[in-house]
Motif scaffolding. Structure first.
Motif, PDB file in Angstrom:
ATOM      1  N   VAL A  40      41.069  -4.648 -16.971  1.00 26.22           N
ATOM      2  CA  VAL A  40      41.906  -4.380 -15.807  1.00 26.22           C
ATOM      3  C   VAL A  40      41.371  -5.112 -14.589  1.00 26.22           C
ATOM      4  CG1 VAL A  40      42.672  -2.120 -16.636  1.00 26.22           C
ATOM      5  CG2 VAL A  40      40.702  -2.257 -15.140  1.00 26.22           C
ATOM      6  N   LYS A  41      42.304  -5.528 -13.758  1.00 27.38           N
ATOM      7  CA  LYS A  41      41.939  -6.205 -12.515  1.00 27.38           C
ATOM      8  C   LYS A  41      42.932  -5.784 -11.441  1.00 27.38           C
ATOM      9  CE  LYS A  41      40.965 -10.772 -10.572  1.00 27.38           C
ATOM     10  NZ  LYS A  41      40.928 -12.212 -10.876  1.00 27.38           N
ATOM     11  N   TYR A  42      42.387  -5.288 -10.330  1.00 30.08           N
ATOM     12  CA  TYR A  42      43.193  -4.895  -9.181  1.00 30.08           C
ATOM     13  C   TYR A  42      42.797  -5.777  -8.004  1.00 30.08           C
ATOM     14  CZ  TYR A  42      43.630  -0.754 -12.114  1.00 30.08           C
ATOM     15  OH  TYR A  42      43.849   0.094 -13.172  1.00 30.08           O
ATOM     16  N   GLU A  43      43.766  -6.465  -7.433  1.00 29.62           N
ATOM     17  CA  GLU A  43      43.521  -7.297  -6.253  1.00 29.62           C
ATOM     18  C   GLU A  43      44.270  -6.670  -5.083  1.00 29.62           C
ATOM     19  OE1 GLU A  43      44.707 -11.306  -7.046  1.00 29.62           O
ATOM     20  OE2 GLU A  43      43.257 -11.542  -8.667  1.00 29.62           O
ATOM     21  N   VAL A  44      43.528  -6.385  -4.019  1.00 27.10           N
ATOM     22  CA  VAL A  44      44.099  -5.685  -2.876  1.00 27.10           C
ATOM     23  C   VAL A  44      43.888  -6.524  -1.625  1.00 27.10           C
ATOM     24  CG1 VAL A  44      44.082  -3.550  -1.545  1.00 27.10           C
ATOM     25  CG2 VAL A  44      43.446  -3.497  -3.972  1.00 27.10           C
ATOM     26  N   ASN A 132      44.875   3.587   3.100  1.00 28.56           N
ATOM     27  CA  ASN A 132      43.575   3.183   3.618  1.00 28.56           C
ATOM     28  C   ASN A 132      42.778   2.509   2.505  1.00 28.56           C
ATOM     29  OD1 ASN A 132      40.543   3.751   3.995  1.00 28.56           O
ATOM     30  ND2 ASN A 132      41.378   4.152   6.031  1.00 28.56           N
ATOM     31  N   ILE A 133      42.174   1.372   2.804  1.00 32.78           N
ATOM     32  CA  ILE A 133      41.424   0.602   1.807  1.00 32.78           C
ATOM     33  C   ILE A 133      40.276   1.420   1.215  1.00 32.78           C
ATOM     34  CG2 ILE A 133      39.947  -0.557   3.512  1.00 32.78           C
ATOM     35  CD1 ILE A 133      41.283  -2.026   0.178  1.00 32.78           C
ATOM     36  N   ASP A 134      39.603   2.215   2.009  1.00 35.04           N
ATOM     37  CA  ASP A 134      38.480   3.010   1.499  1.00 35.04           C
ATOM     38  C   ASP A 134      38.953   4.047   0.479  1.00 35.04           C
ATOM     39  OD1 ASP A 134      36.680   1.591   3.131  1.00 35.04           O
ATOM     40  OD2 ASP A 134      36.965   2.992   4.795  1.00 35.04           O
ATOM     41  N   ASP A 135      40.115   4.655   0.742  1.00 36.76           N
ATOM     42  CA  ASP A 135      40.676   5.641  -0.189  1.00 36.76           C
ATOM     43  C   ASP A 135      41.076   4.976  -1.507  1.00 36.76           C
ATOM     44  OD1 ASP A 135      40.365   7.529   1.816  1.00 36.76           O
ATOM     45  OD2 ASP A 135      42.482   7.488   2.413  1.00 36.76           O
ATOM     46  N   LEU A 136      41.703   3.792  -1.404  1.00 40.73           N
ATOM     47  CA  LEU A 136      42.134   3.094  -2.618  1.00 40.73           C
ATOM     48  C   LEU A 136      40.929   2.626  -3.429  1.00 40.73           C
ATOM     49  CD1 LEU A 136      44.605   2.216  -4.212  1.00 40.73           C
ATOM     50  CD2 LEU A 136      44.573   0.070  -2.953  1.00 40.73           C
ATOM     51  N   LYS A 137      39.922   2.109  -2.748  1.00 39.77           N
ATOM     52  CA  LYS A 137      38.697   1.680  -3.430  1.00 39.77           C
ATOM     53  C   LYS A 137      38.054   2.857  -4.156  1.00 39.77           C
ATOM     54  CE  LYS A 137      34.173  -0.430  -2.677  1.00 39.77           C
ATOM     55  NZ  LYS A 137      33.194  -0.868  -1.685  1.00 39.77           N
ATOM     56  N   ALA A 139      39.520   5.497  -5.290  1.00 38.59           N
ATOM     57  CA  ALA A 139      40.367   5.838  -6.434  1.00 38.59           C
ATOM     58  C   ALA A 139      40.099   4.889  -7.606  1.00 38.59           C
ATOM     59  CB  ALA A 139      41.843   5.790  -6.036  1.00 38.59           C
ATOM     60  N   TYR A 140      39.998   3.598  -7.319  1.00 39.81           N
ATOM     61  CA  TYR A 140      39.719   2.630  -8.383  1.00 39.81           C
ATOM     62  C   TYR A 140      38.327   2.844  -8.967  1.00 39.81           C
ATOM     63  CZ  TYR A 140      43.907  -0.097  -7.189  1.00 39.81           C
ATOM     64  OH  TYR A 140      45.187  -0.507  -6.971  1.00 39.81           O
ATOM     65  N   GLU A 141      37.350   3.103  -8.118  1.00 45.64           N
ATOM     66  CA  GLU A 141      35.986   3.323  -8.614  1.00 45.64           C
ATOM     67  C   GLU A 141      35.891   4.600  -9.442  1.00 45.64           C
ATOM     68  OE1 GLU A 141      33.316   0.778  -5.444  1.00 45.64           O
ATOM     69  OE2 GLU A 141      33.667   2.907  -4.995  1.00 45.64           O
ATOM     70  N   SER A 142      36.742   5.586  -9.139  1.00 49.15           N
ATOM     71  CA  SER A 142      36.719   6.843  -9.888  1.00 49.15           C
ATOM     72  C   SER A 142      37.191   6.660 -11.332  1.00 49.15           C
ATOM     73  CB  SER A 142      37.566   7.903  -9.187  1.00 49.15           C
ATOM     74  OG  SER A 142      38.952   7.662  -9.372  1.00 49.15           O
ATOM     75  N   GLY A 144      36.272   3.969 -13.021  1.00 47.18           N
ATOM     76  CA  GLY A 144      35.268   3.135 -13.656  1.00 47.18           C
ATOM     77  C   GLY A 144      35.279   1.656 -13.302  1.00 47.18           C
ATOM     78  N   THR A 145      36.059   1.264 -12.310  1.00 52.04           N
ATOM     79  CA  THR A 145      36.057  -0.157 -11.934  1.00 52.04           C
ATOM     80  C   THR A 145      34.885  -0.461 -11.024  1.00 52.04           C
ATOM     81  OG1 THR A 145      37.432   0.064  -9.955  1.00 52.04           O
ATOM     82  CG2 THR A 145      38.594  -0.288 -12.047  1.00 52.04           C
ATOM     83  N   THR A 146      34.538  -1.738 -11.001  1.00 49.34           N
ATOM     84  CA  THR A 146      33.545  -2.261 -10.061  1.00 49.34           C
ATOM     85  C   THR A 146      34.311  -3.079  -9.030  1.00 49.34           C
ATOM     86  OG1 THR A 146      31.885  -2.379 -11.811  1.00 49.34           O
ATOM     87  CG2 THR A 146      31.482  -3.699  -9.844  1.00 49.34           C
ATOM     88  N   CYS A 147      34.074  -2.791  -7.763  1.00 51.43           N
ATOM     89  CA  CYS A 147      34.839  -3.440  -6.698  1.00 51.43           C
ATOM     90  C   CYS A 147      33.947  -4.318  -5.834  1.00 51.43           C
ATOM     91  CB  CYS A 147      35.507  -2.389  -5.811  1.00 51.43           C
ATOM     92  SG  CYS A 147      36.706  -1.347  -6.677  1.00 51.43           S
ATOM     93  N   LYS A 148      34.513  -5.482  -5.431  1.00 48.12           N
ATOM     94  CA  LYS A 148      33.826  -6.411  -4.532  1.00 48.12           C
ATOM     95  C   LYS A 148      34.834  -6.955  -3.536  1.00 48.12           C
ATOM     96  CE  LYS A 148      31.870  -8.724  -8.225  1.00 48.12           C
ATOM     97  NZ  LYS A 148      31.364  -9.906  -8.842  1.00 48.12           N
ATOM     98  N   THR A 149      34.370  -7.149  -2.308  1.00 44.22           N
ATOM     99  CA  THR A 149      35.208  -7.795  -1.306  1.00 44.22           C
ATOM    100  C   THR A 149      34.958  -9.288  -1.400  1.00 44.22           C
ATOM    101  OG1 THR A 149      35.095  -5.877   0.142  1.00 44.22           O
ATOM    102  CG2 THR A 149      35.745  -7.960   1.156  1.00 44.22           C
ATOM    103  N   GLU A 150      36.038 -10.056  -1.465  1.00 51.08           N
ATOM    104  CA  GLU A 150      35.898 -11.521  -1.554  1.00 51.08           C
ATOM    105  C   GLU A 150      36.212 -12.148  -0.219  1.00 51.08           C
ATOM    106  OE1 GLU A 150      38.353 -12.919  -4.784  1.00 51.08           O
ATOM    107  OE2 GLU A 150      36.931 -12.158  -6.235  1.00 51.08           O
TER     108      GLU A 150
END
Length: 150
Positions: A40-44, A132-137, A139-142, A144-150
């Motif tokens: 899975v890949k989520y781009e925000v 809100n970006i923090d809320d969405l991040k 949710a995604y981390e909950s 099991g995703t790993t998130c990075k800002t590019e």
């Protein structure tokens, strides 16, 4: 008069996020479970703390066509209530041994009230018509995703 216009311009700029650059958060996860490979890949895209667009690409790979077709029907059933909401687009397809589900949501233009009517759980992320970006991040981390800002 000129001074008043300058002050008005500065206030508008501060209120609308003038000068803020759009940033991208990318969240990914790969897993293998019960003979299925999931990717899975989520781009925000977001500006300040406000989400503008989300693109998700979820892939399931399996040697079982029956299993892939079952997942396809389940995903289509999940997304079908959103089909009439403008700026919410999804596509689910099977190519060979891989099911790919792609969803794009334009939060700048979408009617978030309609999204909440479709599923009240959307109200956990949507506050005053915005996400809100923090809320969405979180949710995604909950999930099991790993998130990075590019």
């Amino acid at each position: 008069m000129k001074k008043g216009l300058i002050i008005l311009g500065i206030c508008l700029c501060l209120a609308t996020g003038c000068g803020e650059k759009t940033k991208k958060l990318v969240c990914t996860r790969k897993a293998t479970q019960n003979g299925l490979d999931m990717d899975v890949k989520y781009e925000v895209d977001y500006k300040g703390k406000t989400v503008q667009n989300v693109k998700s690409v979820e892939k399931i790979t399996s040697s079982s066509n029956t299993l892939l077709n079952t997942y396809k029907k389940t995903i289509e059933t999940t997304y079908s209530p959103y089909k009439d909401i403008e700026h919410y687009n999804y596509d689910v397809k099977i190519d060979g041994d891989t099911l790919t589900s792609t969803t794009t949501i334009n939060y700048e233009k979408i009617d978030t009230d309609k999204m909440i009517k479709v599923d009240s759980a959307n109200g956990q992320l949507i506050k005053n018509g915005k996400v809100n970006i923090d809320d969405l991040k979180a949710a995604y981390e909950s999930i099991g995703t790993t998130c990075k800002t590019e």
